[in-house]
Design an enzyme around this catalytic site. Structure first.
Site, PDB file in Angstrom:
ATOM      1  N   CYS A 154       1.164  -1.404  -0.338  1.00 19.31           N
ATOM      2  CA  CYS A 154      -0.139  -0.324  -0.092  1.00 19.31           C
ATOM      3  C   CYS A 154       0.790   0.927  -0.034  1.00 19.31           C
ATOM      4  O   CYS A 154       1.067   1.837  -0.526  1.00 19.31           O
ATOM      5  CB  CYS A 154      -0.985   0.239   1.065  1.00 19.31           C
ATOM      6  SG  CYS A 154      -2.749   0.906   1.038  1.00 19.31           S
ATOM      7  N   HIS A 174      -3.108  -5.237  -0.213  1.00 26.11           N
ATOM      8  CA  HIS A 174      -2.807  -5.298   1.025  1.00 26.11           C
ATOM      9  C   HIS A 174      -2.954  -7.206   0.952  1.00 26.11           C
ATOM     10  O   HIS A 174      -4.337  -7.426   1.142  1.00 26.11           O
ATOM     11  CB  HIS A 174      -4.569  -4.927   2.293  1.00 26.11           C
ATOM     12  CG  HIS A 174      -4.051  -3.353   2.005  1.00 26.11           C
ATOM     13  ND1 HIS A 174      -3.013  -3.130   3.015  1.00 26.11           N
ATOM     14  CD2 HIS A 174      -4.749  -2.668   1.482  1.00 26.11           C
ATOM     15  CE1 HIS A 174      -3.006  -1.553   3.551  1.00 26.11           C
ATOM     16  NE2 HIS A 174      -4.162  -1.428   2.193  1.00 26.11           N
ATOM     17  N   GLU A 195      -2.479  -8.928   2.928  1.00 30.21           N
ATOM     18  CA  GLU A 195      -2.524  -9.227   4.486  1.00 30.21           C
ATOM     19  C   GLU A 195      -4.382  -9.443   5.109  1.00 30.21           C
ATOM     20  O   GLU A 195      -5.089  -9.479   5.966  1.00 30.21           O
ATOM     21  CB  GLU A 195      -1.938  -8.788   5.465  1.00 30.21           C
ATOM     22  CG  GLU A 195      -2.619  -7.475   5.545  1.00 30.21           C
ATOM     23  CD  GLU A 195      -2.461  -6.541   4.803  1.00 30.21           C
ATOM     24  OE1 GLU A 195      -2.666  -4.697   5.107  1.00 30.21           O
ATOM     25  OE2 GLU A 195      -1.606  -6.312   3.609  1.00 30.21           O
TER      26      GLU A 195
END
Length: 196
Positions: free
Chosen positions: A77, A178, A180
């Site tokens: 990001c 992202h 994650e």
């Protein structure tokens, strides 16, 4: 294996810590130059504002340290954006690993909202980061700024126009999305980075 996460003036770092914990990895969260330099892999994640983040990095000489790393580095990001040369956000000079600019999304019609937020497909992947990831896999984005398509583009996504969903140069990898927060696909991408 020692995985270090760059601790700096950015949010959302703990979601990356949690994602690594789920994979059985206990990363070191640090802004210590020695710890970063001695790590096997480094993740440079976050959400935030470019000028404040760069100020924090420069005050601690971390911008130069990151630029000179030789082990695999993954920017996420704003981490991807700060690895570029310059960002329109706050007219900010960044780290300069990727010789390209970060631009602000300009909506072309009322249907486009900024920040771009939500799931979007990625395609045109060319990096070890995407081993086993099919074209048009959906991943999670939250961003108002983007990297245009360039020589370092390692995956593409479309919002208002095509843009770089990921970049790659030498030992530096990065994603605008992202991983994650991107479910099974994101976990696979994190595993691929750890296996590089």
């Amino acid at each position: 294996m020692k995985i270090a996460i760059v601790k700096y003036n950015a949010g959302n770092i703990y979601s990356v810590v949690n994602a690594l914990n789920r994979l059985g990895i206990n990363p070191v969260l640090t802004d210590d130059i020695e710890e970063l330099s001695s790590a096997d892999k480094i993740i440079f994640p976050g959400q935030g504002e470019a000028s404040g983040a760069m100020r924090y990095l420069k005050e601690r000489n971390l911008d130069k340290v990151i630029r000179d790393l030789h082990q695999p580095v993954l920017g996420i990001c704003i981490g991807q954006q700060l690895l570029c040369r310059h960002s329109e956000e706050g007219d900010t000079d960044c780290i300069g690993v990727f010789d390209t600019e970060v631009k602000r999304f300009t909506p072309s019609s009322h249907e486009y909202k900024v920040p771009a937020m939500g799931w979007n497909g990625i395609y045109g992947m060319k990096s070890k980061l995407f081993k086993g990831i099919p074209d048009n896999e959906f991943v999670y984005f939250v961003h108002s700024f983007y990297v245009p398509l360039c020589q370092y583009t390692a995956a593409v996504s479309d919002y208002i126009q095509p843009f770089s969903a990921a970049l790659h140069k030498d030992n530096f990898y990065s994603t605008q999305f992202h991983p994650e927060k991107s479910g099974d696909a994101g976990e696979r991408i994190i595993k691929n980075f750890i296996n590089i």
